[in-house]
Scaffold this motif. Structure first.
Motif, PDB file in Angstrom:
ATOM      1  N   THR A  15       0.844  -1.203   0.000  1.00 47.54           N
ATOM      2  CA  THR A  15       0.000   0.000   0.000  1.00 47.54           C
ATOM      3  C   THR A  15       0.876   1.248   0.000  1.00 47.54           C
ATOM      4  OG1 THR A  15      -1.719  -1.241   1.151  1.00 47.54           O
ATOM      5  CG2 THR A  15      -1.915   1.165   1.177  1.00 47.54           C
ATOM      6  N   LEU A  16       1.958   1.219   0.752  1.00 47.25           N
ATOM      7  CA  LEU A  16       2.902   2.337   0.743  1.00 47.25           C
ATOM      8  C   LEU A  16       3.495   2.522  -0.653  1.00 47.25           C
ATOM      9  CD1 LEU A  16       4.474   4.553   2.223  1.00 47.25           C
ATOM     10  CD2 LEU A  16       6.166   2.791   2.832  1.00 47.25           C
ATOM     11  N   ALA A  17       3.840   1.424  -1.325  1.00 50.79           N
ATOM     12  CA  ALA A  17       4.356   1.523  -2.696  1.00 50.79           C
ATOM     13  C   ALA A  17       3.330   2.183  -3.612  1.00 50.79           C
ATOM     14  CB  ALA A  17       4.726   0.130  -3.220  1.00 50.79           C
ATOM     15  N   MET A  18       2.078   1.800  -3.474  1.00 48.91           N
ATOM     16  CA  MET A  18       1.008   2.391  -4.272  1.00 48.91           C
ATOM     17  C   MET A  18       0.877   3.885  -3.964  1.00 48.91           C
ATOM     18  SD  MET A  18      -2.902   1.017  -4.658  1.00 48.91           S
ATOM     19  CE  MET A  18      -3.584   1.602  -3.131  1.00 48.91           C
ATOM     20  N   ASP A  19       0.977   4.243  -2.690  1.00 46.36           N
ATOM     21  CA  ASP A  19       0.867   5.648  -2.303  1.00 46.36           C
ATOM     22  C   ASP A  19       2.043   6.470  -2.837  1.00 46.36           C
ATOM     23  OD1 ASP A  19      -1.516   5.167  -1.032  1.00 46.36           O
ATOM     24  OD2 ASP A  19      -0.608   4.986   0.960  1.00 46.36           O
ATOM     25  N   LEU A  20       3.234   5.888  -2.815  1.00 47.43           N
ATOM     26  CA  LEU A  20       4.400   6.591  -3.361  1.00 47.43           C
ATOM     27  C   LEU A  20       4.244   6.785  -4.867  1.00 47.43           C
ATOM     28  CD1 LEU A  20       7.273   4.916  -1.304  1.00 47.43           C
ATOM     29  CD2 LEU A  20       6.356   7.246  -1.039  1.00 47.43           C
ATOM     30  N   TRP A  21       3.692   5.785  -5.541  1.00 46.74           N
ATOM     31  CA  TRP A  21       3.418   5.886  -6.975  1.00 46.74           C
ATOM     32  C   TRP A  21       2.451   7.032  -7.266  1.00 46.74           C
ATOM     33  CZ3 TRP A  21       4.275   4.708 -11.921  1.00 46.74           C
ATOM     34  CH2 TRP A  21       3.227   4.777 -12.822  1.00 46.74           C
ATOM     35  N   THR A  22       1.352   7.085  -6.519  1.00 45.94           N
ATOM     36  CA  THR A  22       0.374   8.137  -6.782  1.00 45.94           C
ATOM     37  C   THR A  22       0.920   9.511  -6.407  1.00 45.94           C
ATOM     38  OG1 THR A  22      -0.739   7.754  -4.663  1.00 45.94           O
ATOM     39  CG2 THR A  22      -1.629   6.618  -6.576  1.00 45.94           C
ATOM     40  N   LEU A  23       1.766   9.570  -5.382  1.00 45.39           N
ATOM     41  CA  LEU A  23       2.397  10.841  -5.020  1.00 45.39           C
ATOM     42  C   LEU A  23       3.333  11.303  -6.134  1.00 45.39           C
ATOM     43  CD1 LEU A  23       2.904  13.054  -2.877  1.00 45.39           C
ATOM     44  CD2 LEU A  23       4.747  11.589  -1.994  1.00 45.39           C
ATOM     45  N   ALA A  24       4.144  10.382  -6.652  1.00 43.31           N
ATOM     46  CA  ALA A  24       5.054  10.736  -7.748  1.00 43.31           C
ATOM     47  C   ALA A  24       4.267  11.154  -8.988  1.00 43.31           C
ATOM     48  CB  ALA A  24       5.961   9.548  -8.075  1.00 43.31           C
ATOM     49  N   ARG A  25       3.221  10.427  -9.301  1.00 46.48           N
ATOM     50  CA  ARG A  25       2.386  10.756 -10.462  1.00 46.48           C
ATOM     51  C   ARG A  25       1.767  12.136 -10.305  1.00 46.48           C
ATOM     52  NH1 ARG A  25      -2.501   6.856 -11.036  1.00 46.48           N
ATOM     53  NH2 ARG A  25      -3.322   8.407  -9.620  1.00 46.48           N
ATOM     54  N   SER A  26       1.347  12.445  -9.095  1.00 45.09           N
ATOM     55  CA  SER A  26       0.752  13.748  -8.822  1.00 45.09           C
ATOM     56  C   SER A  26       1.783  14.864  -8.949  1.00 45.09           C
ATOM     57  CB  SER A  26       0.138  13.745  -7.425  1.00 45.09           C
ATOM     58  OG  SER A  26      -0.306  15.026  -7.079  1.00 45.09           O
ATOM     59  N   ARG A  27       2.944  14.662  -8.350  1.00 48.13           N
ATOM     60  CA  ARG A  27       3.981  15.703  -8.363  1.00 48.13           C
ATOM     61  C   ARG A  27       4.602  15.896  -9.739  1.00 48.13           C
ATOM     62  NH1 ARG A  27       6.163  15.887  -2.685  1.00 48.13           N
ATOM     63  NH2 ARG A  27       4.268  16.578  -1.635  1.00 48.13           N
ATOM     64  N   LEU A  28       4.823  14.798 -10.459  1.00 44.13           N
ATOM     65  CA  LEU A  28       5.491  14.882 -11.763  1.00 44.13           C
ATOM     66  C   LEU A  28       4.547  15.275 -12.896  1.00 44.13           C
ATOM     67  CD1 LEU A  28       7.786  11.736 -11.535  1.00 44.13           C
ATOM     68  CD2 LEU A  28       8.477  14.127 -11.294  1.00 44.13           C
ATOM     69  N   PHE A  29       3.311  14.779 -12.841  1.00 50.12           N
ATOM     70  CA  PHE A  29       2.411  14.960 -13.971  1.00 50.12           C
ATOM     71  C   PHE A  29       1.115  15.690 -13.621  1.00 50.12           C
ATOM     72  CE2 PHE A  29       4.777  10.959 -14.635  1.00 50.12           C
ATOM     73  CZ  PHE A  29       5.568  11.366 -15.688  1.00 50.12           C
ATOM     74  N   GLY A  30       0.953  16.046 -12.347  1.00 51.85           N
ATOM     75  CA  GLY A  30      -0.245  16.754 -11.925  1.00 51.85           C
ATOM     76  C   GLY A  30      -1.507  15.918 -11.969  1.00 51.85           C
ATOM     77  N   ILE A  31      -1.370  14.582 -11.897  1.00 54.44           N
ATOM     78  CA  ILE A  31      -2.525  13.693 -11.952  1.00 54.44           C
ATOM     79  C   ILE A  31      -3.003  13.441 -10.523  1.00 54.44           C
ATOM     80  CG2 ILE A  31      -3.356  11.407 -12.595  1.00 54.44           C
ATOM     81  CD1 ILE A  31      -1.172  11.408 -14.786  1.00 54.44           C
TER      82      ILE A  31
END
Length: 168
Positions: A15-31
């Motif tokens: 779940t932490l891996a998934m959260d880090l993925w969504t955080l990176a996606r949000s920060r890098l691509f604004g998703i």
């Protein structure tokens, strides 16, 4: 008991891996990703007899919804790790393989597609969102990352077990 501890560690790690993925996606691509406070809101409205919202963001906020939502998010991840361990058995715990982890991870997308999204007013598989195909792709990708997280966390837990065995 050891199986439950493994499920908790593997599930929380994935779940932490998934959260880090969504955080990176949000920060890098604004998703943007799901705001887990809305999961908490949905859960807190259930005892009051409200299963569906149109949409959940327009329903009145509930005290403690953020904490409840994030806790539920991690408990759900742990539950899917327990499903993985129940299906793949103790052999998987002693030698994690990627296949079962990805199957459970990607399969877990059924929960948001068939339960959470309809209950929150987004339709089955995000059919009532402005861009359903994009929302579906993001959900599947995120749950694939969860599956990879199950695999990596499985190896991490195995390594921790070996380390603690040597220390004791």
């Amino acid at each position: 008991m050891e199986c439950w501890i493994s499920a908790a560690l593997v599930g929380a790690g994935a779940t932490l891996a998934m959260d880090l993925w969504t955080l990176a996606r949000s920060r890098l691509f604004g998703i943007a990703s799901l705001d887990y406070r809305l999961v908490g809101r949905w859960l807190l409205w259930l005892p009051r007899g409200r299963l569906r919202h149109h949409p959940i963001a327009s329903s009145p906020p509930m005290p403690g919804e953020r904490w409840i939502g994030w806790t539920a998010h991690y408990l759900i991840g742990i539950a899917f790790a327990a499903i993985l361990l129940a299906i793949a058995g103790s052999a998987w715990s002693s030698h994690p393989t990627i296949g079962p982890a990805l199957i459970v991870g990607i399969g877990s997308v059924a929960a948001p597609f068939l339960v959470m999204q309809p209950a929150m007013g987004f339709g089955i598989a995000a059919s009532r969102t402005p861009r359903p195909a994009a929302a579906r792709f993001r959900s599947i990708a995120t749950h694939a990352v969860f599956g990879l997280g199950l695999y990596v966390a499985g190896w991490a837990v195995l390594g921790l077990n070996a380390l603690f065995s040597r220390l004791s």
